[in-house]
Design a protein around this motif. Structure first.
Motif, PDB file in Angstrom:
ATOM      1  N   TYR A   1       0.795  -1.231   0.000  1.00  0.00           N
ATOM      2  CA  TYR A   1       0.000   0.000   0.000  1.00  0.00           C
ATOM      3  C   TYR A   1       0.825   1.278   0.000  1.00  0.00           C
ATOM      4  N   TYR A   2       2.145   1.158  -0.007  1.00  0.00           N
ATOM      5  CA  TYR A   2       2.938   2.372  -0.221  1.00  0.00           C
ATOM      6  C   TYR A   2       2.891   2.790  -1.696  1.00  0.00           C
ATOM      7  N   SER A   3       2.524   1.843  -2.555  1.00  0.00           N
ATOM      8  CA  SER A   3       2.423   2.186  -3.979  1.00  0.00           C
ATOM      9  C   SER A   3       1.100   2.889  -4.243  1.00  0.00           C
ATOM     10  N   LEU A   4       0.848   3.182  -5.521  1.00  0.00           N
ATOM     11  CA  LEU A   4      -0.314   4.004  -5.849  1.00  0.00           C
ATOM     12  C   LEU A   4      -1.601   3.205  -5.752  1.00  0.00           C
ATOM     13  N   SER A   5      -2.557   3.807  -5.108  1.00  0.00           N
ATOM     14  CA  SER A   5      -3.801   3.119  -4.819  1.00  0.00           C
ATOM     15  C   SER A   5      -4.814   3.402  -5.924  1.00  0.00           C
ATOM     16  N   PRO A   6      -5.295   2.379  -6.647  1.00  0.00           N
ATOM     17  CA  PRO A   6      -6.303   2.629  -7.678  1.00  0.00           C
ATOM     18  C   PRO A   6      -7.617   3.125  -7.055  1.00  0.00           C
ATOM     19  N   SER A   7      -8.075   2.494  -5.981  1.00  0.00           N
ATOM     20  CA  SER A   7      -9.291   2.947  -5.300  1.00  0.00           C
ATOM     21  C   SER A   7      -8.927   3.970  -4.240  1.00  0.00           C
ATOM     22  N   GLY A   8      -9.921   4.746  -3.830  1.00  0.00           N
ATOM     23  CA  GLY A   8      -9.738   5.592  -2.665  1.00  0.00           C
ATOM     24  C   GLY A   8      -9.342   4.704  -1.493  1.00  0.00           C
ATOM     25  N   ARG A   9      -8.472   5.200  -0.632  1.00  0.00           N
ATOM     26  CA  ARG A   9      -7.959   4.352   0.445  1.00  0.00           C
ATOM     27  C   ARG A   9      -8.983   4.195   1.568  1.00  0.00           C
ATOM     28  N   SER A  10      -9.131   2.972   2.025  1.00  0.00           N
ATOM     29  CA  SER A  10      -9.951   2.707   3.207  1.00  0.00           C
ATOM     30  C   SER A  10      -9.039   2.790   4.435  1.00  0.00           C
ATOM     31  N   GLY A  11      -9.622   2.662   5.622  1.00  0.00           N
ATOM     32  CA  GLY A  11      -8.868   2.839   6.863  1.00  0.00           C
ATOM     33  C   GLY A  11      -7.569   2.053   6.956  1.00  0.00           C
ATOM     34  N   PRO A  12      -7.592   0.745   6.741  1.00  0.00           N
ATOM     35  CA  PRO A  12      -6.365  -0.040   6.944  1.00  0.00           C
ATOM     36  C   PRO A  12      -5.265   0.302   5.935  1.00  0.00           C
ATOM     37  N   GLU A  13      -5.599   1.083   4.894  1.00  0.00           N
ATOM     38  CA  GLU A  13      -4.588   1.446   3.893  1.00  0.00           C
ATOM     39  C   GLU A  13      -3.947   2.800   4.161  1.00  0.00           C
ATOM     40  N   GLN A  14      -4.440   3.494   5.206  1.00  0.00           N
ATOM     41  CA  GLN A  14      -3.951   4.843   5.479  1.00  0.00           C
ATOM     42  C   GLN A  14      -2.709   4.742   6.351  1.00  0.00           C
TER      43      GLN A  14
ATOM     44  N   GLY B   1      -8.517   7.184  -6.745  1.00  0.00           N
ATOM     45  CA  GLY B   1      -9.809   7.770  -6.403  1.00  0.00           C
ATOM     46  C   GLY B   1     -11.022   6.943  -6.794  1.00  0.00           C
ATOM     47  N   PHE B   2     -10.841   5.669  -7.190  1.00  0.00           N
ATOM     48  CA  PHE B   2     -12.008   4.875  -7.555  1.00  0.00           C
ATOM     49  C   PHE B   2     -12.865   4.594  -6.340  1.00  0.00           C
ATOM     50  N   VAL B   3     -14.182   4.620  -6.548  1.00  0.00           N
ATOM     51  CA  VAL B   3     -15.090   4.309  -5.458  1.00  0.00           C
ATOM     52  C   VAL B   3     -15.108   2.797  -5.234  1.00  0.00           C
ATOM     53  N   SER B   4     -15.222   2.040  -6.308  1.00  0.00           N
ATOM     54  CA  SER B   4     -15.273   0.575  -6.180  1.00  0.00           C
ATOM     55  C   SER B   4     -14.005   0.078  -5.490  1.00  0.00           C
ATOM     56  N   PRO B   5     -14.153  -0.714  -4.439  1.00  0.00           N
ATOM     57  CA  PRO B   5     -12.977  -1.157  -3.674  1.00  0.00           C
ATOM     58  C   PRO B   5     -12.261  -2.308  -4.384  1.00  0.00           C
ATOM     59  N   VAL B   6     -11.269  -1.994  -5.172  1.00  0.00           N
ATOM     60  CA  VAL B   6     -10.578  -3.023  -5.948  1.00  0.00           C
ATOM     61  C   VAL B   6      -9.167  -3.319  -5.440  1.00  0.00           C
ATOM     62  N   ASN B   7      -8.652  -2.506  -4.508  1.00  0.00           N
ATOM     63  CA  ASN B   7      -7.233  -2.613  -4.148  1.00  0.00           C
ATOM     64  C   ASN B   7      -6.810  -4.009  -3.694  1.00  0.00           C
ATOM     65  N   ASN B   8      -7.674  -4.614  -2.845  1.00  0.00           N
ATOM     66  CA  ASN B   8      -7.279  -5.903  -2.274  1.00  0.00           C
ATOM     67  C   ASN B   8      -6.979  -6.948  -3.333  1.00  0.00           C
ATOM     68  N   GLN B   9      -7.828  -6.990  -4.381  1.00  0.00           N
ATOM     69  CA  GLN B   9      -7.629  -8.041  -5.383  1.00  0.00           C
ATOM     70  C   GLN B   9      -6.806  -7.595  -6.576  1.00  0.00           C
ATOM     71  N   LEU B  10      -6.976  -6.325  -6.946  1.00  0.00           N
ATOM     72  CA  LEU B  10      -6.195  -5.835  -8.085  1.00  0.00           C
ATOM     73  C   LEU B  10      -4.750  -5.579  -7.683  1.00  0.00           C
ATOM     74  N   GLY B  11      -4.581  -5.103  -6.465  1.00  0.00           N
ATOM     75  CA  GLY B  11      -3.237  -4.728  -6.029  1.00  0.00           C
ATOM     76  C   GLY B  11      -2.945  -3.283  -6.376  1.00  0.00           C
ATOM     77  N   TYR B  12      -1.830  -2.790  -5.878  1.00  0.00           N
ATOM     78  CA  TYR B  12      -1.471  -1.380  -6.051  1.00  0.00           C
ATOM     79  C   TYR B  12      -0.669  -1.208  -7.337  1.00  0.00           C
ATOM     80  N   SER B  13      -0.502   0.052  -7.776  1.00  0.00           N
ATOM     81  CA  SER B  13       0.039   0.286  -9.113  1.00  0.00           C
ATOM     82  C   SER B  13       1.402   0.951  -9.052  1.00  0.00           C
ATOM     83  N   LYS B  14       2.224   0.646 -10.058  1.00  0.00           N
ATOM     84  CA  LYS B  14       3.505   1.352 -10.195  1.00  0.00           C
ATOM     85  C   LYS B  14       3.279   2.719 -10.808  1.00  0.00           C
ATOM     86  N   TRP B  15       2.313   2.795 -11.704  1.00  0.00           N
ATOM     87  CA  TRP B  15       1.882   4.093 -12.210  1.00  0.00           C
ATOM     88  C   TRP B  15       0.393   4.034 -12.477  1.00  0.00           C
ATOM     89  N   LEU B  16      -0.235   5.170 -12.401  1.00  0.00           N
ATOM     90  CA  LEU B  16      -1.651   5.198 -12.782  1.00  0.00           C
ATOM     91  C   LEU B  16      -2.063   6.611 -13.177  1.00  0.00           C
TER      92      LEU B  16
END
Ligand SMILES: [Zn+2]
Length: 1002
Positions: free
Chosen positions: A847-860, A889-904
């Motif tokens: 989660y130090y990488s770029l978050s596709p979805s808006g961050r939820s609590g455990p990602e802050q 900034g995506f609303v749909s919570p995809v981070n857990n399964q998609l993973g974080y991004s090197k660029w977006l």
């Protein structure tokens, strides 16, 4: 927007070139400057009001006398009703920038214009044309040159469509007419050339003096208030009778606003006056009339005073004659006798400030009480000197009329209501006033606090700028507020009798002329034999600050240091308790000075206890003659918050409760030193006692603000923040942040463009370890960034470029938030463009990488925001749906399964619903995202979602993504599982005094 914006966008080199040309041109003009001269214009106008069509049909004859040494080949004329003719006039553009995009003059009712013109000179047609982009100015080319000391006769018919009176100064509300700036009028030609200017709302007039002979034809049952002297004896008698009959005062029905039917019979009223530069008239069939008279103090001449008003404000206005008379009397005493034979104050629906001045007459909008009515009438009568008789260029030097008028208005109100308290006009409830400890605050304190909130943020502008160089707030705070304080400071320093004799001399020498700022200074300096450049050059012409500090007191000598840039007089007092034993004026000095104090048993010595001078900081203004800490200031404790007395230190507090899943219920107290007036040292701490995870939780911030004078950096804020809350595994999450924010100065403050750079050093508990229930170590982070922001109503934006790094990662991002404003006040489309790339990353701590979805609590990992249930698995409980829509900034919570991004890269749109649908509490949104990797079988790296947002904007918002791209749907399933919320408690701490005040422009 306006022309200044254009110049700002010019490259620097061109700007410098332009400036050097201007300097050259100015010095050239200086060299060729001639003897004072003044043109003269004598008017004769016949006008007929059509109250069915709301039109004027008129014929104007004017004599233009060229008193200049120059031969004129053309004349500029103002046709100001054309300011209302389309949405591209200067008036329209200025109203848009203040009120937001409007289809203002598309509305046939709001539209106004002047046409049917046929200019002739000595009966011969002349060539004339409207200026391009300025249809409210025309240029008339003379058939033959107008030689020095020669005159011409100009005639033209004209027709005016009167706009509905809801936008600026000319208008009608039903059959109530405010007729001002309504006839073709030559621009001023003086030593510096032509002064043609468009009609503006913020920014007034400059006109030639002469005689007026105006005949107004209208239905017989209209009551008319006008500039000049009524020439019809019958009408005078009728008005006298109307004024004498006050039986109506017994039963006023303020609801009754009906217009009587217009009489079929017409009447023609003729008004004449000499040595005036404008003519306005107001007509209404419903006017009540009262008449008074006042004898002028010097000549003994009698002036007739009139007030005209409708049922709506009759309860206040039936007592208004004494307001008019007292103002005329006092102002005549202070400046010299009132210049005209009569004065009329008219109440009408006004939409340009609280009141508007014209020679011999004023129009006043709705007043909230008798005090406010007295104040606004006094102000407008003050303009009889500083505008009517002394015809300065108000557009170029608004201080020469508005500041001098506000000066006598403030002095008048102080003489009439010496003991008036602030709460009586604002809170109006003594119990509440006592609760907030403002029951003893004098009413004038509000002016000081309003000014301080801008001055302490280093946002002042000099007082001698043209009207349209000020933003709306500063036009009010610099011209009406600070400058009036300044002139009354000059008066206190010189003493009333000397100040008044200077103003008498100014009025005598410049009556019916066009004075310049230098003329005012010259008169003051020659009358007092003093060098007053500290006032006229420094106080008026710069934003140098005044801050004297008491250093010590010994052997009847007070040591005072000048900490400010302004070297100006100050006043020292000896006090016994709250009473002032002596006042001693000391001329301005640099550095330190010992001041002899007369013998006496003072309890305290104080700089400026009556708040006469514009002292920026008053905590360093006093010293007690006994005690261990003689310079300590009284501490005022206050529940919640209050207006901050500049002479006291404040400790404000309020009880607070809080809940998080880890800490459970928490009870605490929030403490701060006020947030309405900026201060060098500011704090906000909110510690809690926690019941479940025993110990202390909470948040605290201390900040120190530095405001350098006239430097690139407007404000530097050094801050230290600490946060501690419970976390899983019976641990605490800690964060300490040290920050530096550098706010840069905007070189033009009327376009609300601000920029800042910031750097933060943060140490925080390792969230990854906390979440894995390990004993958390501390990580260090560095953040740097630059932010450019344009506030305001039309197309505001914010650009943020930043980088964040820690041992294991380096992230750089750019974010642009842009609003396309729609027509209508608050509606628009918000666009957000975000791009980021990881220059270094650690795959182990994703989660130090770029978050596709808006961050939820455990990602802050930096624990931003207020999250009651920060650590619970996202989308499992109500509060676990909370998110902060940063990065992708995506609303749909995809981070857990998609993973974080090197660029977006992501692009978002949220729009108000069009037209009248804005009341429906939903806004549609659509988001697009492209990043370095995909998910599932097709591995698509492009994502989209669209849905609706609802809730309380910026505080509690719910986002519902209804339609999503296939790759998102395969991760998130049902739309209900994609709903997320925003909960934002931080908005309230950002309040500042001026964000809520009404702006005072008269
Ligand atoms: Zn004014």
């Amino acid at each position: 927007m306006n022309r200044n914006e254009f110049y700002k966008s010019e490259p620097k080199l061109i700007r410098q070139l332009l400036i050097s040309c201007l300097i050259f041109f100015a010095s050239f003009q200086e060299a060729s400057s001639q003897e004072y001269f003044q043109q003269r214009v004598n008017y004769k106008i016949q006008v007929k009001l059509n109250d069915q069509l709301h039109e004027l049909n008129a014929f104007e004859t004017l004599e233009y006398i060229n008193n200049s040494p120059d031969t004129l080949r053309f004349l500029f004329f103002h046709l100001w009703p054309n300011g209302y003719s389309n949405n591209n006039t200067e008036l329209a553009k200025q109203l848009f920038s203040i009120n937001g995009k409007q289809k203002l003059f598309n509305d046939p009712e709001l539209k106004g214009y002047m046409d049917s013109l046929d200019f002739r000179i000595d009966k011969l047609k002349v060539h004339w044309s409207l200026l391009s982009g300025q249809p409210d100015i025309c240029q008339i080319v003379l058939n033959k040159p107008l030689l020095p000391h020669d005159s011409i006769r100009i005639t033209t018919p004209f027709h005016v469509k009167i706009p509905k009176g809801v936008t600026s100064r000319l208008g009608h509300i039903g059959e109530s007419y405010q007729i001002s700036q309504w006839y073709p009028k030559p621009a001023v030609y003086d030593q510096t050339g032509w002064h043609q200017m468009s009609n503006q709302d913020q920014g007034e007039f400059y006109s030639e003096f002469g005689s007026f002979d105006v005949s107004i034809t209208l239905p017989e049952n209209y009551i008319v208030g006008a500039t000049g002297n009524l020439q019809n004896q019958e009408e005078s008698k009728m008005l006298d009778q109307l004024a004498a009959d006050t039986s109506w005062t017994k039963n006023i029905n303020s609801e009754n606003a009906d217009f009587p039917v217009s009489s079929g019979k017409m009447k023609t009223l003729r008004y004449t006056e000499n040595q005036i530069h404008d003519f306005a008239w107001f007509a209404d069939k419903r006017f009540h009339v009262l008449k008074g008279k006042v004898r002028l103090p010097e000549s003994g001449r009698e002036v007739n005073t009139w007030v005209m008003f409708t049922n709506q404000q009759a309860k206040l206005w039936k007592d208004a004659i004494p307001y008019v008379n007292n103002s005329i009397l006092l102002f005549s005493k202070w400046n010299g006798d009132y210049p005209y034979k009569s004065f009329t104050a008219v109440q009408s629906a006004l939409s340009a400030g609280d009141g508007m001045e014209y020679p011999g007459i004023t129009v006043i909008g709705l007043a909230k009480d008798a005090y406010a009515l007295d104040e606004v009438i006094a102000h407008e009568i003050g303009h009889s000197w500083f505008y009517s008789a002394l015809g300065s260029n108000e557009r170029r030097y608004p201080f020469m009329d508005e500041s001098l008028t506000s000066t006598i208005e403030v002095r008048y109100m102080h003489e009439r209501y010496p003991d008036k308290k602030l709460w009586e006009t604002n809170v109006r409830n003594l119990k509440l006033a006592k609760f907030f400890h403002i029951d003893q605050m004098p009413v004038k304190q509000m002016r000081e606090l309003e000014w301080l909130s801008q001055a302490r943020d280093n946002l002042e502008q000099a007082i001698n700028f043209p009207a349209d160089d000020y933003n709306t707030l500063n036009y009010s705070l610099m011209i009406y507020n600070k400058a009036a304080t300044g002139f009354n400071y000059l008066r206190a320093y010189l003493a009333d009798s000397i100040y008044d004799s200077c103003m008498h001399d100014y009025y005598r020498q410049w009556k019916s002329k066009h004075p310049q700022p230098d003329d005012l200074q010259r008169i003051f300096e020659s009358n007092t034999s003093k060098d007053l450049s500290w006032f006229f050059t420094e106080f008026i012409g710069t934003t140098k600050r005044m801050d004297y500090k008491v250093v010590g007191y010994e052997n009847q000598k007070l040591l005072v240091r000048n900490k400010g840039e302004l070297v100006s007089p100050t006043v020292i007092s000896g006090m016994i308790g709250d009473s002032i034993c002596f006042e001693k004026w000391v001329d301005g000095f640099k550095g330190q000075k010992e001041i002899d104090i007369p013998a006496g048993n003072y309890t305290q010595l104080k700089i400026d206890p009556r708040h006469v001078t514009p002292e920026l900081f008053r905590l360093n203004n006093n010293i007690r003659t006994s005690g261990i800490f003689p310079k300590a200031d009284p501490l005022q404790t206050q529940l919640y918050f209050s207006l901050e007395d500049p002479e006291k230190r404040h400790l404000m507090f309020f009880p607070a409760v809080n809940w998080t899943r880890e800490n459970g219920f928490m009870a605490g107290v929030a403490m701060h030193n006020g947030f309405l007036t900026p201060k060098p040292f500011e704090y906000f701490v909110m510690p809690f006692y926690t019941f479940r995870n025993p110990g202390i939780a909470g948040f605290g911030k201390v900040a120190y603000n530095i405001i350098p004078y006239a430097k690139l950096i407007r404000k530097a804020t050094i801050s230290l923040e600490g946060t501690q809350f419970g976390a899983p595994g019976n641990q605490n999450y800690h964060k300490i942040k040290a920050g530096l924010d550098l706010y840069f100065r905007s070189n033009q403050q009327n376009n609300s463009l601000t920029h800042k750079a910031f750097g933060n050093y943060i140490t925080a508990s390792n969230l990854f370890q906390i979440e894995h229930l390990e004993k958390a170590k501390t990580n260090a982070y560095l953040q740097f960034g630059y932010q450019l922001e344009k506030a305001g109503i039309i197309n505001p934006f914010k650009l943020l470029v930043s980088s964040e790094s820690s041992q294991s990662f380096l992230k750089t991002t750019a974010e642009l938030n842009y609003r396309i404003s729609y027509y209508g006040k608050k509606s628009g489309m918000d666009i957000r463009l975000f791009a980021g790339t990881m220059l270094k990353s650690n795959p182990d701590i994703p989660y130090y990488s770029l978050s596709p979805s808006g961050r939820s609590g455990p990602e802050q990992y930096l624990f931003q925001g207020t999250y009651p249930d920060r650590f619970s698995t996202p989308q499992t409980t109500f509060w676990s749906r909370q998110a902060t829509f940063n990065e992708g900034g995506f609303v749909s919570p995809v981070n857990n399964q998609l993973g974080y991004s090197k660029w977006l890269i992501s692009l978002s749109f949220i729009s108000s619903l069009p037209g009248n649908n804005q009341r429906i509490p939903f806004k549609p949104f659509v988001n697009f995202l492209l990043n370095d990797h995909g998910f599932g079988t097709n591995q698509a790296t492009f994502f989209y979602e669209a849905g609706l947002k609802t809730g309380i904007w910026n505080f509690f918002e719910i986002y519902i993504p209804l339609v999503v791209s296939g790759n998102i749907e395969s991760i998130t399933g049902n739309f209900k599982d994609r709903i997320r919320i925003v909960f934002n408690l931080d908005t309230f701490t950002q309040t500042k005094l001026n964000s809520g005040i009404g702006i005072e422009i008269r």
